[in-house]
Design a protein around this motif. Structure first.
Motif, mmCIF file in Angstrom:
data_model
loop_
_atom_site.group_PDB
_atom_site.id
_atom_site.type_symbol
_atom_site.label_atom_id
_atom_site.label_comp_id
_atom_site.label_asym_id
_atom_site.label_seq_id
_atom_site.Cartn_x
_atom_site.Cartn_y
_atom_site.Cartn_z
ATOM 1 N N VAL A 31 33.545 -6.272 98.258
ATOM 2 C CA VAL A 31 33.163 -5.049 97.566
ATOM 3 C C VAL A 31 31.701 -4.719 97.862
ATOM 4 C CG1 VAL A 31 32.973 -3.936 95.312
ATOM 5 C CG2 VAL A 31 34.843 -5.549 95.761
ATOM 6 N N ASN A 53 27.897 -8.865 91.964
ATOM 7 C CA ASN A 53 29.243 -9.425 91.980
ATOM 8 C C ASN A 53 29.209 -10.919 92.276
ATOM 9 O OD1 ASN A 53 30.492 -6.887 91.539
ATOM 10 N ND2 ASN A 53 30.237 -6.395 93.712
ATOM 11 N N LYS A 110 34.706 -10.929 91.492
ATOM 12 C CA LYS A 110 35.450 -9.978 92.320
ATOM 13 C C LYS A 110 36.556 -10.592 93.166
ATOM 14 C CE LYS A 110 33.541 -6.100 91.192
ATOM 15 N NZ LYS A 110 34.321 -5.051 90.495
ATOM 16 N N TYR A 145 31.588 -14.131 93.913
ATOM 17 C CA TYR A 145 32.759 -14.542 94.685
ATOM 18 C C TYR A 145 32.857 -16.064 94.664
ATOM 19 C CZ TYR A 145 32.546 -9.834 96.734
ATOM 20 O OH TYR A 145 32.512 -8.474 96.921
ATOM 21 N N HIS A 202 33.271 -8.699 87.054
ATOM 22 C CA HIS A 202 32.439 -8.802 88.261
ATOM 23 C C HIS A 202 32.702 -10.097 89.032
ATOM 24 C CE1 HIS A 202 30.178 -10.879 85.158
ATOM 25 N NE2 HIS A 202 29.325 -11.366 86.043
#
Length: 388
Positions: free
Chosen positions: A201, A229, A252, A231, A250
């Protein structure tokens, strides 16, 4: 003469041992310091009579063993500090005959194999115990067995006695795994089957790798509402199955693939990377400055985030760094993954599965109990699933 000796991982050189430099990137000076950590812990176990002596000793056993797990800490300063810390505890306990690190892997091959099996098992259990402890879960039998096991490593035993110790340790290790399961599910809920996005994103981000869900939770709390964000990467992927972690919008998705591909996947990554446990590999200059480590993880020249006296960590500087880097400039679609098939999820449909077996609707159940190796050709489990 060998510069070092290490054979605790499945990638060890020639399938025998790393004797010049570690396949993982570990250098001889760090390998020798990690052997000194182990030897000092054996000496400490002798000093406390093979029993949990105090809270500081318990933590030293757990954290010292965890530090010597493959791909955890490559920083000689951290390793030396751990040696000094353990030696100080030995002195406080009244001293004991020092164990010679050169004896760790010396002697009859069968005995060395059995001794190493116990040592490597203790190192793994230390990681489990560490993750459980930060969530408030401890067990006196687990904590006490570190001292008992380390004392045993410094003693002579017959093959039968070594096997008995290893079997006893296995029961304690299973208890420790249950402790960690209770810690994780108690804090974050039982995992549920969950699709995980691999789409990148647009925007700033942090990639979190390792196994420590508590670190991930603290980071999610501190990044909430800041346009950053998060990950997961590698072994952190299962975090998405836990409801109390997956609720953060968030969080993601998952970035990248297995840990052994990080040097390629992190190359020129426009975000920061937080290593919470193993597996850190020698970083390339293109992302070395974007690495942050925490807990027992260490690499020279990287920034380390330590916990305060209450166990809290301040990720503020790392978050600002992520914002400055800018992150992904555009969205890159990816195929979804699936995680969250824990024991609670499986047992929740046990009655339906049993009926399906009885009716003949399900004729075979395949259990995948491992993962592919890092080297080319070691893809047994992938082939097994594809051909089943």
């Amino acid at each position: 003469m060998n510069d070092m000796f290490c054979f605790q991982c499945e990638q060890t050189a020639g399938g025998k041992a790393c004797t010049r430099v570690g396949v993982c990137g570990k250098k001889p000076d760090v390998a020798k310091l990690q052997d000194r950590i182990t030897a000092s812990l054996i000496t400490l176990a002798r000093a406390v009579g093979g029993k949990a002596h105090c809270a500081d000793c318990e933590r030293a056993f757990m954290e010292g063993l965890f530090m010597t797990v493959t791909n955890v800490n490559f920083d000689p300063r951290d390793c030396q500090a751990m040696v000094d810390r353990i030696d100080a505890l030995v002195a406080q306990a009244g001293g004991a005959p020092a164990y010679d690190a050169d004896q760790l892997f010396a002697g009859n091959e069968d005995v060395v194999s059995l001794r190493s099996t116990l040592l490597f098992g203790l190192r793994g259990m230390a990681a489990y115990a560490h993750h459980a402890r930060v969530l408030g879960k401890t067990d006196p039998e687990v904590s006490g067995w570190f001292a008992k096991g380390m004392q045993a490593l410094g003693e002579d035993h017959s093959v039968e006695e070594w096997l008995g110790l290893i079997m006893e340790f296995g029961q304690v290790n299973l208890k420790c795994m249950g402790l960690l399961d209770a810690a994780n599910t108690g804090a974050y809920g039982n995992p549920v089957p969950t699709p995980v996005s691999t789409t990148r994103v647009k925007g700033p981000f942090v990639v979190v790798t390792g196994h420590d869900l508590h670190d991930l939770k603290m980071l999610l709390e501190q990044t909430e509402g800041k346009g950053v964000n998060v990950y997961t990467h590698g072994e952190m992927l299962p975090a998405f199955g836990y409801p109390e972690l997956n609720k953060y919008t968030h969080l993601k998705g998952n970035f990248g693939t297995a840990w052994q591909n990080q040097q390629k996947e992190f190359d020129n990554l426009p975000g920061v990377i937080l290593y919470t446990t193993n597996c850190i590999m020698p970083p390339k200059p293109t992302y070395l400055g974007n690495i942050y480590t925490t807990a027992e993880v260490g690499w020279p020249e990287t920034k380390h985030i330590a916990a305060d006296a209450s166990g809290n960590k301040d990720f503020g500087a790392m978050i600002q760094h992520a914002i400055q880097l800018g992150g992904f400039q555009e969205e890159v679609p990816g195929e979804p993954l699936l995680t969250g098939f824990g024991h609670a999820a499986v047992l929740s449909v046990a009655d339906k599965l049993i009926e399906a077996v009885k009716s003949g609707a399900v004729k075979h159940i395949y259990l995948v109990g491992g993962c592919d190796g890092a080297k080319s050709g070691r893809n047994f489990y992938t082939k097994f699933v594809e051909e089943s």
